[in-house]
Design an enzyme around this catalytic site. Sequence first.
Site, PDB file in Angstrom:
ATOM      1  N   HIS A  18      -5.971  14.698  -8.055  1.00 14.75           N
ATOM      2  CA  HIS A  18      -6.009  13.361  -8.638  1.00 14.75           C
ATOM      3  C   HIS A  18      -5.057  13.172  -9.816  1.00 14.75           C
ATOM      4  O   HIS A  18      -4.497  12.079  -9.966  1.00 14.75           O
ATOM      5  CB  HIS A  18      -7.439  13.008  -9.041  1.00 14.75           C
ATOM      6  CG  HIS A  18      -8.334  12.766  -7.863  1.00 14.75           C
ATOM      7  ND1 HIS A  18      -8.237  11.651  -7.071  1.00 14.75           N
ATOM      8  CD2 HIS A  18      -9.328  13.522  -7.324  1.00 14.75           C
ATOM      9  CE1 HIS A  18      -9.141  11.702  -6.106  1.00 14.75           C
ATOM     10  NE2 HIS A  18      -9.821  12.833  -6.237  1.00 14.75           N
ATOM     11  N   ARG A  58      14.593  -9.790   0.584  1.00 13.64           N
ATOM     12  CA  ARG A  58      15.382  -8.967  -0.337  1.00 13.64           C
ATOM     13  C   ARG A  58      14.481  -8.272  -1.349  1.00 13.64           C
ATOM     14  O   ARG A  58      14.636  -7.080  -1.636  1.00 13.64           O
ATOM     15  CB  ARG A  58      16.402  -9.829  -1.074  1.00 13.64           C
ATOM     16  CG  ARG A  58      17.362  -9.018  -1.947  1.00 13.64           C
ATOM     17  CD  ARG A  58      18.113  -9.887  -2.909  1.00 13.64           C
ATOM     18  NE  ARG A  58      17.248 -10.452  -3.935  1.00 13.64           N
ATOM     19  CZ  ARG A  58      16.825  -9.767  -5.014  1.00 13.64           C
ATOM     20  NH1 ARG A  58      17.168  -8.501  -5.175  1.00 13.64           N
ATOM     21  NH2 ARG A  58      16.048 -10.358  -5.897  1.00 13.64           N
ATOM     22  N   ASP A  62       0.850  -1.187   0.000  1.00 16.85           N
ATOM     23  CA  ASP A  62       0.000   0.000   0.000  1.00 16.85           C
ATOM     24  C   ASP A  62       0.890   1.243   0.000  1.00 16.85           C
ATOM     25  O   ASP A  62       1.926   1.279   0.686  1.00 16.85           O
ATOM     26  CB  ASP A  62      -0.902  -0.003   1.238  1.00 16.85           C
ATOM     27  CG  ASP A  62      -1.898   1.144   1.225  1.00 16.85           C
ATOM     28  OD1 ASP A  62      -2.931   1.004   0.549  1.00 16.85           O
ATOM     29  OD2 ASP A  62      -1.622   2.163   1.873  1.00 16.85           O
ATOM     30  N   ILE A  63       0.498   2.262  -0.765  1.00 21.84           N
ATOM     31  CA  ILE A  63       1.231   3.530  -0.753  1.00 21.84           C
ATOM     32  C   ILE A  63       0.838   4.294   0.501  1.00 21.84           C
ATOM     33  O   ILE A  63      -0.347   4.534   0.755  1.00 21.84           O
ATOM     34  CB  ILE A  63       0.919   4.365  -2.007  1.00 21.84           C
ATOM     35  CG1 ILE A  63       1.324   3.587  -3.272  1.00 21.84           C
ATOM     36  CG2 ILE A  63       1.643   5.709  -1.965  1.00 21.84           C
ATOM     37  CD1 ILE A  63       1.002   4.307  -4.574  1.00 21.84           C
ATOM     38  N   ASN A  80      -3.334  12.689  -2.473  1.00 25.64           N
ATOM     39  CA  ASN A  80      -4.359  13.093  -3.445  1.00 25.64           C
ATOM     40  C   ASN A  80      -5.020  14.396  -3.039  1.00 25.64           C
ATOM     41  O   ASN A  80      -5.261  15.284  -3.867  1.00 25.64           O
ATOM     42  CB  ASN A  80      -5.419  12.003  -3.572  1.00 25.64           C
ATOM     43  CG  ASN A  80      -5.242  11.167  -4.833  1.00 25.64           C
ATOM     44  OD1 ASN A  80      -4.539  11.563  -5.748  1.00 25.64           O
ATOM     45  ND2 ASN A  80      -5.877  10.002  -4.861  1.00 25.64           N
ATOM     46  N   GLU A 129      -4.796   2.344  -4.190  1.00 23.04           N
ATOM     47  CA  GLU A 129      -3.343   2.475  -4.049  1.00 23.04           C
ATOM     48  C   GLU A 129      -2.712   1.187  -3.545  1.00 23.04           C
ATOM     49  O   GLU A 129      -1.559   1.181  -3.120  1.00 23.04           O
ATOM     50  CB  GLU A 129      -2.999   3.623  -3.098  1.00 23.04           C
ATOM     51  CG  GLU A 129      -3.376   3.414  -1.649  1.00 23.04           C
ATOM     52  CD  GLU A 129      -4.803   3.838  -1.314  1.00 23.04           C
ATOM     53  OE1 GLU A 129      -5.069   4.106  -0.136  1.00 23.04           O
ATOM     54  OE2 GLU A 129      -5.637   3.916  -2.248  1.00 23.04           O
ATOM     55  N   ASP A 163      -2.603  10.091  -9.946  1.00 17.26           N
ATOM     56  CA  ASP A 163      -2.488   9.108 -11.034  1.00 17.26           C
ATOM     57  C   ASP A 163      -1.043   8.969 -11.484  1.00 17.26           C
ATOM     58  O   ASP A 163      -0.561   7.856 -11.739  1.00 17.26           O
ATOM     59  CB  ASP A 163      -3.358   9.532 -12.209  1.00 17.26           C
ATOM     60  CG  ASP A 163      -4.852   9.362 -11.929  1.00 17.26           C
ATOM     61  OD1 ASP A 163      -5.190   8.687 -10.928  1.00 17.26           O
ATOM     62  OD2 ASP A 163      -5.658   9.906 -12.699  1.00 17.26           O
TER      63      ASP A 163
END
Length: 429
Positions: A278, A326, A265-266, A273, A310, A282
């Site tokens: 937006h 890794r 997840d970001i 945003n 996201e 994007d």
Amino acid sequence: MTTTLLQQAFHLGDRMPMDRWLRFAPPIQALYDAEVATRRVRQLQSAILVGLALYNVYNITSMVLLPDMLVLSMILRLAVVTPSSLALFWLIQRTRPAQTEILVTGAVFGAFLVPVYLFWATRNPFGLFTFGEFPLTILFANMLLTLRFRNAVVFTSGALCVSLLAVATKSGLDPSLRFAFAMQITTACVFALYANHAWERRRCLDYLAALKAKLRAEHADADRQVFHDLSRTDPLTRLPNRRHLTERLETWLAERRDLTVMMIDIDHFKLYNDALGHPAGDACLQDVSDVFARIAAQTDGAFCARFGGEEFTFAVPNVDEAEAERLAGALVRGVTDLRIPHPARGDGVDVVSISAGLVRCAAGVPGSLADLLTAADRALYRAKRQGRNGFVWAEKASPAAPADGHLVALRGPSGDLPARKCPLSVGAA
């Protein structure tokens, strides 16, 4: 030969891709030659043997009709035309299609000259009856050998000219017979050429109809493949979408592979945003997905998809714990190395980062897709609660889980070791 060239040869319209000589456009001719060359050679060889046998039968009739030319007839037919025809039989297996047609045309014209010369040179009154061999040879060339139409025109025109010349210059021939013979050979040539054109045109049209149907089918298949690919591709990031992800993970689980799945997840993407809009969001999703796609391409068997919003999923089979960590570290570092400014985080980190939850399904152990994703998602949220910008392994399933629950297969790779966070430092933007 590409489908595009063939479609261009059809002019992308209704015009027929062959000329008045019944010659295909070059791309189609090349494809046709590749498909039918062997069959064409066999057909010609069969016709050569049949024609040669019948051709030498006239040595018998020469005993009655050409007694004064009998020896010459036998020499020309048996010692010249026969070995030449057998050499042609062997040679056409080793020549290109266009050369084959030229060789056959030249050979049958040479064979035609023999009865013409014998008719012209004989002084025996019965020799006039050998004229019947002329139209038979012309019909043989046009209908049994089925010379290609342009070659048939050349052969038939030459045969007509030679025949008319022989009739016109034969000594002692009654003028009324000259006219009759001229009419007979002319009508025979017209008939033979008409039959050849009809036969050749039907051959060409049948092939073009089959080829056009094949191209349409291939085009339809290509369109279906495009739509199929689009249905499994996220339009923004160009990564596989959740549908494609589901198909791939279900396949791997059915095969009971050793499988590591990361739910990614970001961090603070909603704040990003809200602060930048937006379009910037994007662009951020596209940049981050490019990192994931690059690392997946560099990892044997890896598969990365946009899970939704996201969130992304990175799955890789047959890697141990160290290799999985890794890869997770490479994903986290790859995003922070983009150094995309994030002005609204409020946690001291001013660039876009990601968090990941890892879960592993051991080889040979049955696993449920829903349980696998749920475990990875829970690990992701543990990573977020523990500070973000890093990854966390899923916790081992509780011993109290029911015997038929598949979570027992989703324990962390360290066995009884507790799940842990593996943070990565991020410098200032």
